[in-house]
Write a protein that holds these residues in place. Structure first.
Motif, PDB file in Angstrom:
ATOM      1  N   HIS A  29       0.834  -1.200   0.000  1.00  0.00           N
ATOM      2  CA  HIS A  29       0.000   0.000   0.000  1.00  0.00           C
ATOM      3  C   HIS A  29       0.866   1.246   0.000  1.00  0.00           C
ATOM      4  O   HIS A  29       2.031   1.220   0.369  1.00  0.00           O
ATOM      5  N   LEU A  30       0.247   2.332  -0.436  1.00  0.00           N
ATOM      6  CA  LEU A  30       0.830   3.677  -0.352  1.00  0.00           C
ATOM      7  C   LEU A  30       0.100   4.404   0.750  1.00  0.00           C
ATOM      8  O   LEU A  30      -1.105   4.225   0.925  1.00  0.00           O
ATOM      9  N   ARG A  31       0.812   5.235   1.463  1.00  0.00           N
ATOM     10  CA  ARG A  31       0.164   6.141   2.419  1.00  0.00           C
ATOM     11  C   ARG A  31       1.080   7.333   2.622  1.00  0.00           C
ATOM     12  O   ARG A  31       2.286   7.264   2.373  1.00  0.00           O
ATOM     13  N   PRO A  32       0.513   8.456   3.085  1.00  0.00           N
ATOM     14  CA  PRO A  32       1.352   9.636   3.322  1.00  0.00           C
ATOM     15  C   PRO A  32       2.466   9.322   4.327  1.00  0.00           C
ATOM     16  O   PRO A  32       2.267   8.586   5.299  1.00  0.00           O
ATOM     17  N   VAL A  33       3.628   9.872   4.059  1.00  0.00           N
ATOM     18  CA  VAL A  33       4.773   9.717   4.958  1.00  0.00           C
ATOM     19  C   VAL A  33       4.518  10.532   6.214  1.00  0.00           C
ATOM     20  O   VAL A  33       4.002  11.648   6.162  1.00  0.00           O
ATOM     21  N   ARG A  34       4.861   9.941   7.364  1.00  0.00           N
ATOM     22  CA  ARG A  34       4.716  10.605   8.670  1.00  0.00           C
ATOM     23  C   ARG A  34       6.091  10.739   9.308  1.00  0.00           C
ATOM     24  O   ARG A  34       7.046  10.081   8.895  1.00  0.00           O
ATOM     25  N   ASP A  35       6.174  11.565  10.342  1.00  0.00           N
ATOM     26  CA  ASP A  35       7.441  11.769  11.041  1.00  0.00           C
ATOM     27  C   ASP A  35       8.065  10.455  11.509  1.00  0.00           C
ATOM     28  O   ASP A  35       9.275  10.284  11.417  1.00  0.00           O
ATOM     29  N   VAL A  36       7.254   9.523  11.999  1.00  0.00           N
ATOM     30  CA  VAL A  36       7.792   8.260  12.528  1.00  0.00           C
ATOM     31  C   VAL A  36       8.392   7.379  11.442  1.00  0.00           C
ATOM     32  O   VAL A  36       9.134   6.449  11.741  1.00  0.00           O
ATOM     33  N   ASP A  37       8.110   7.647  10.184  1.00  0.00           N
ATOM     34  CA  ASP A  37       8.609   6.803   9.107  1.00  0.00           C
ATOM     35  C   ASP A  37      10.103   6.941   8.860  1.00  0.00           C
ATOM     36  O   ASP A  37      10.687   6.102   8.174  1.00  0.00           O
ATOM     37  N   VAL A  38      10.731   7.951   9.428  1.00  0.00           N
ATOM     38  CA  VAL A  38      12.187   8.046   9.277  1.00  0.00           C
ATOM     39  C   VAL A  38      12.867   6.838   9.914  1.00  0.00           C
ATOM     40  O   VAL A  38      13.948   6.444   9.506  1.00  0.00           O
ATOM     41  N   ASP A  39      12.204   6.192  10.876  1.00  0.00           N
ATOM     42  CA  ASP A  39      12.759   5.006  11.523  1.00  0.00           C
ATOM     43  C   ASP A  39      12.789   3.793  10.602  1.00  0.00           C
ATOM     44  O   ASP A  39      13.508   2.832  10.863  1.00  0.00           O
ATOM     45  N   VAL A  40      11.997   3.799   9.524  1.00  0.00           N
ATOM     46  CA  VAL A  40      11.977   2.666   8.600  1.00  0.00           C
ATOM     47  C   VAL A  40      12.505   3.033   7.222  1.00  0.00           C
ATOM     48  O   VAL A  40      12.267   2.349   6.241  1.00  0.00           O
ATOM     49  N   GLY A  41      13.246   4.138   7.138  1.00  0.00           N
ATOM     50  CA  GLY A  41      13.942   4.476   5.910  1.00  0.00           C
ATOM     51  C   GLY A  41      13.377   5.581   5.064  1.00  0.00           C
ATOM     52  O   GLY A  41      13.906   5.872   3.999  1.00  0.00           O
ATOM     53  N   CYS A  42      12.303   6.232   5.474  1.00  0.00           N
ATOM     54  CA  CYS A  42      11.744   7.346   4.701  1.00  0.00           C
ATOM     55  C   CYS A  42      12.445   8.645   5.090  1.00  0.00           C
ATOM     56  O   CYS A  42      12.778   8.847   6.259  1.00  0.00           O
ATOM     57  N   PRO A  43      12.641   9.529   4.119  1.00  0.00           N
ATOM     58  CA  PRO A  43      13.075  10.872   4.510  1.00  0.00           C
ATOM     59  C   PRO A  43      11.954  11.554   5.274  1.00  0.00           C
ATOM     60  O   PRO A  43      10.793  11.135   5.167  1.00  0.00           O
ATOM     61  N   PRO A  44      12.242  12.577   6.059  1.00  0.00           N
ATOM     62  CA  PRO A  44      11.177  13.277   6.800  1.00  0.00           C
ATOM     63  C   PRO A  44      10.102  13.771   5.847  1.00  0.00           C
ATOM     64  O   PRO A  44      10.396  14.134   4.707  1.00  0.00           O
ATOM     65  N   PRO A  45       8.841  13.763   6.275  1.00  0.00           N
ATOM     66  CA  PRO A  45       7.769  14.214   5.389  1.00  0.00           C
ATOM     67  C   PRO A  45       7.915  15.685   5.034  1.00  0.00           C
ATOM     68  O   PRO A  45       8.362  16.485   5.850  1.00  0.00           O
ATOM     69  N   ALA A  46       7.541  15.991   3.800  1.00  0.00           N
ATOM     70  CA  ALA A  46       7.601  17.369   3.323  1.00  0.00           C
ATOM     71  C   ALA A  46       6.209  17.979   3.410  1.00  0.00           C
ATOM     72  O   ALA A  46       5.217  17.264   3.431  1.00  0.00           O
ATOM     73  N   PRO A  47       6.118  19.294   3.466  1.00  0.00           N
ATOM     74  CA  PRO A  47       4.809  19.935   3.544  1.00  0.00           C
ATOM     75  C   PRO A  47       4.004  19.694   2.278  1.00  0.00           C
ATOM     76  O   PRO A  47       4.556  19.492   1.214  1.00  0.00           O
ATOM     77  N   ASP A  48       2.680  19.729   2.400  1.00  0.00           N
ATOM     78  CA  ASP A  48       1.840  19.552   1.225  1.00  0.00           C
ATOM     79  C   ASP A  48       1.089  20.833   0.866  1.00  0.00           C
ATOM     80  O   ASP A  48       0.187  20.819   0.075  1.00  0.00           O
ATOM     81  N   ARG A  49       1.444  21.909   1.437  1.00  0.00           N
ATOM     82  CA  ARG A  49       0.835  23.205   1.129  1.00  0.00           C
ATOM     83  C   ARG A  49       1.940  24.220   0.805  1.00  0.00           C
ATOM     84  O   ARG A  49       3.110  23.969   0.993  1.00  0.00           O
ATOM     85  N   SER A  50       1.528  25.363   0.322  1.00  0.00           N
ATOM     86  CA  SER A  50       2.445  26.457   0.003  1.00  0.00           C
ATOM     87  C   SER A  50       3.543  26.008  -0.945  1.00  0.00           C
ATOM     88  O   SER A  50       4.704  26.349  -0.779  1.00  0.00           O
ATOM     89  N   GLY A  51       3.185  25.234  -1.950  1.00  0.00           N
ATOM     90  CA  GLY A  51       4.142  24.845  -2.963  1.00  0.00           C
ATOM     91  C   GLY A  51       5.046  23.714  -2.559  1.00  0.00           C
ATOM     92  O   GLY A  51       6.039  23.460  -3.211  1.00  0.00           O
ATOM     93  N   GLY A  52       4.742  22.995  -1.487  1.00  0.00           N
ATOM     94  CA  GLY A  52       5.593  21.914  -1.029  1.00  0.00           C
ATOM     95  C   GLY A  52       5.325  20.610  -1.747  1.00  0.00           C
ATOM     96  O   GLY A  52       4.695  20.568  -2.793  1.00  0.00           O
ATOM     97  N   LEU A  53       5.821  19.556  -1.168  1.00  0.00           N
ATOM     98  CA  LEU A  53       5.692  18.219  -1.743  1.00  0.00           C
ATOM     99  C   LEU A  53       4.595  17.432  -1.061  1.00  0.00           C
ATOM    100  O   LEU A  53       4.225  17.707   0.067  1.00  0.00           O
ATOM    101  N   CYS A  54       4.111  16.422  -1.749  1.00  0.00           N
ATOM    102  CA  CYS A  54       3.243  15.414  -1.157  1.00  0.00           C
ATOM    103  C   CYS A  54       3.985  14.096  -1.279  1.00  0.00           C
ATOM    104  O   CYS A  54       4.241  13.633  -2.387  1.00  0.00           O
ATOM    105  N   ASP A  55       4.385  13.524  -0.160  1.00  0.00           N
ATOM    106  CA  ASP A  55       5.198  12.310  -0.137  1.00  0.00           C
ATOM    107  C   ASP A  55       4.381  11.122   0.326  1.00  0.00           C
ATOM    108  O   ASP A  55       3.671  11.214   1.332  1.00  0.00           O
ATOM    109  N   TYR A  56       4.532  10.016  -0.372  1.00  0.00           N
ATOM    110  CA  TYR A  56       3.877   8.760  -0.011  1.00  0.00           C
ATOM    111  C   TYR A  56       4.931   7.669   0.039  1.00  0.00           C
ATOM    112  O   TYR A  56       5.772   7.571  -0.858  1.00  0.00           O
ATOM    113  N   GLY A  57       4.866   6.845   1.065  1.00  0.00           N
ATOM    114  CA  GLY A  57       5.722   5.675   1.152  1.00  0.00           C
ATOM    115  C   GLY A  57       4.997   4.460   0.615  1.00  0.00           C
ATOM    116  O   GLY A  57       3.771   4.387   0.641  1.00  0.00           O
ATOM    117  N   VAL A  58       5.785   3.490   0.133  1.00  0.00           N
ATOM    118  CA  VAL A  58       5.253   2.202  -0.306  1.00  0.00           C
ATOM    119  C   VAL A  58       5.640   1.192   0.768  1.00  0.00           C
ATOM    120  O   VAL A  58       6.828   1.069   1.096  1.00  0.00           O
TER     121      VAL A  58
END
Length: 135
Positions: A29-58
């Motif tokens: 599954h895909l889901r939005p990246v959260r702060d806790v996901d850095v523990d399993v190899g995701c970069p920190p989540p990026a903002p999804d407003r004001s021109g930022g990114l929308c990040d999803y982990g697999v």
């Protein structure tokens, strides 16, 4: 004096709420990246407003590690209203998961996001991936 309000987002409409979990045919599954996901190899989540990114982990159900990543962002060049890219961990290149992402990510973006002209980065105009240079 009224409280200041955030300026309207030039990329995502104010009414839009980004999708949550997307189930894949592989059982991942895909889901939005959260702060806790850095523990399993995701970069920190990026903002999804004001021109930022929308990040999803697999992930697999256990979410013990990130197996891939999907990023949606404002377009870097004219001609699109979003740039979308994704990848899987090196050991999953050529896998069924990668093939499913190739099909499902564009379908998901067109169905569940407010974009009319998304650009799928790393694909040529035919939709094929460009050749990977030798290492």
């Amino acid at each position: 004096m009224p409280a200041p309000t955030a300026p309207p987002d030039p990329w995502l409409p104010a009414w839009f709420r980004r999708p949550g979990r997307l189930e894949l045919l592989t059982g991942h599954h895909l889901r939005p990246v959260r702060d806790v996901d850095v523990d399993v190899g995701c970069p920190p989540p990026a903002p999804d407003r004001s021109g930022g990114l929308c990040d999803y982990g697999v992930f697999e159900d256990e979410e013990a590690e990130v197996l891939g990543h999907v990023v949606l962002r404002p377009p870097q060049r004219p001609g699109a209203d979003a740039d979308v890219r994704w990848w899987v961990a090196d050991r999953l290149v050529g896998s069924e998961l990668e093939a499913v992402l190739e099909t499902e990510v564009p379908r998901w973006v067109r169905r569940d996001w407010p974009f009319t002209a998304p650009r799928f980065r790393g694909r040529d105009l035919t939709g094929r991936r460009p050749p990977v240079p030798p290492r």
